[in-house]
Every structure is written in C-alpha cells, then in structure tokens.
Scaffold this active site. Sequence first.
Site, PDB file in Angstrom:
ATOM      1  N   ARG A  84      34.790  48.606  41.935  1.00 21.59           N
ATOM      2  CA  ARG A  84      34.056  47.750  40.714  1.00 21.59           C
ATOM      3  C   ARG A  84      34.329  46.176  41.279  1.00 21.59           C
ATOM      4  O   ARG A  84      34.716  46.337  42.545  1.00 21.59           O
ATOM      5  CB  ARG A  84      35.296  47.662  40.317  1.00 21.59           C
ATOM      6  CG  ARG A  84      36.340  47.031  39.846  1.00 21.59           C
ATOM      7  CD  ARG A  84      37.117  47.261  38.537  1.00 21.59           C
ATOM      8  NE  ARG A  84      38.664  46.910  38.665  1.00 21.59           N
ATOM      9  CZ  ARG A  84      39.591  45.753  39.397  1.00 21.59           C
ATOM     10  NH1 ARG A  84      38.493  45.142  39.975  1.00 21.59           N
ATOM     11  NH2 ARG A  84      40.344  45.653  39.814  1.00 21.59           N
TER      12      ARG A  84
ATOM     13  N   ALA B 117      40.540  45.457  30.847  1.00 17.79           N
ATOM     14  CA  ALA B 117      41.635  45.377  30.771  1.00 17.79           C
ATOM     15  C   ALA B 117      42.160  44.529  30.049  1.00 17.79           C
ATOM     16  O   ALA B 117      42.003  43.484  30.279  1.00 17.79           O
ATOM     17  CB  ALA B 117      42.357  45.810  31.686  1.00 17.79           C
TER      18      ALA B 117
ATOM     19  N   CYS C 155      43.675  39.142  40.501  1.00 21.03           N
ATOM     20  CA  CYS C 155      41.898  38.626  40.918  1.00 21.03           C
ATOM     21  C   CYS C 155      41.978  36.954  40.918  1.00 21.03           C
ATOM     22  O   CYS C 155      41.107  36.412  40.508  1.00 21.03           O
ATOM     23  CB  CYS C 155      41.623  37.892  38.959  1.00 21.03           C
ATOM     24  SG  CYS C 155      42.097  39.516  37.766  1.00 21.03           S
TER      25      CYS C 155
END
EC number: 2.3.1.181
Length: 220
Positions: free
Chosen positions: A64, A153, A169
């Site tokens: 992803r 999420a 991230c």
Amino acid sequence: MNPSLKPTIQDLLHRASQVQPRSTVLTFQFENVYASGLKSKKQVSQQDIENFNRFGCKFYQLERGGQVTWHGMGQLVAYVVIDLKSFVKLSAKCFVNKVLLQSVVNVLANFDVQGTISDENPGVWVINSQGEEEKIASVGVRVRHGVTEFGIALNIDPDLKFLNTFEMCGLKSKQATSLKRELEKRGEVSALPSIDETADLFAKEVAKALEMEKIDKVDI
C-alpha cells in the site's frame, strides 16, 4: 467451515481486483503489528524490526501507499473496496480525501471531536490545547485496475505507546491520540463507542460520500 479454508484479507482483496467488485467496506482489528508501506519499503532496517518485536509486535511489508505505522487492538481498520470507474469523476485523490478521510471526520463529529484533514500530512488530525496536531487516523491506499485496496485506521482505544514510541508515517515530531483520550479530556469517556459501533458509523458515512443508500459491510 474449516478454519484453514477461511479466506484471508489478501484473498478477498485479490478476488476483488479480478472482477468488478460490489462496493464493500471490510472492517476488523489487527493483532498488534507494525506495517510498512511502499514509501519506506527500503528504509526499514533489521534493527527497526527487532525493536518492533521487542514491543511484542510482528512486522509486515505491505503493498500500500504510506510508510510505517502500527495496527492493533483498540484500533478500527477499514478497507474500502470500490471500482472507481463505476463513479462519475471520482479520482484516487478525491476518493482518499472526500470519501475515506472525510468519512472519518464525520464519524468523529458524532462525538464532538473536531478532526482536520491535511494535504501536507495525510490522515486525520486533532489540534491539542497547545495548538499542535495529533494524529487520530492514518490512511494508506493502492489502486489496481481502478479498484481500491486498503483504507483507514482510526484510533478508538489503543495503547498509544505503540504509536508514540517509534516514528510513525515518517513524522518525527508528531504524536498520536485516540477517541478515548479526546473524550477523557472532557470527562465523557462513557460515550466511547465500541469498534463495531464505530465501524457501522464509518460505513454509513462512506455510503453517503459515494451517494449510495447503503454499502456492503463485512466484519472480519
């Protein structure tokens, strides 16, 4: 059904990519894991993986978008599988911002928690009392043949040490928050919804964003 024959998440996503799928929201909780997206595929070291393991979390490389993040108990994960070609002028960027992230913002609004969407840092954020952004939801998507995979999420009631100990991230100075923490600030933790209740709210918001009366929802 024989448990060994039960389809996995990847099985379902693969089947969806092979045919024009019905618009579907898949909702679930992971066991505690760290997962890397394509952007950080070559940046995660063996030492990083060992550190994750010391926290009792396995590590997985996913196909992803996005970088390393945590998934686990107390966090709603929702994959939205749709064929973008079935909708008028629905680009991948619009899908992420106007469908996925705006649906999260609308869910939070049910509990008087104001979420914001940042073009610079993907996800949904809450501004704390010091005026700093704290991340309450992450997003990671892949589109193959016009069919979307993965999704969002949303932190409902996770142990935030998993999100705030390591760099998530690619954001070194950002902290994570949760719906529970935001409600605790107002002394309203009794209003905290369950994962299943939040999943239902999210699916309804996605359907509204796609201008559908209802969207198929599968709890895994």
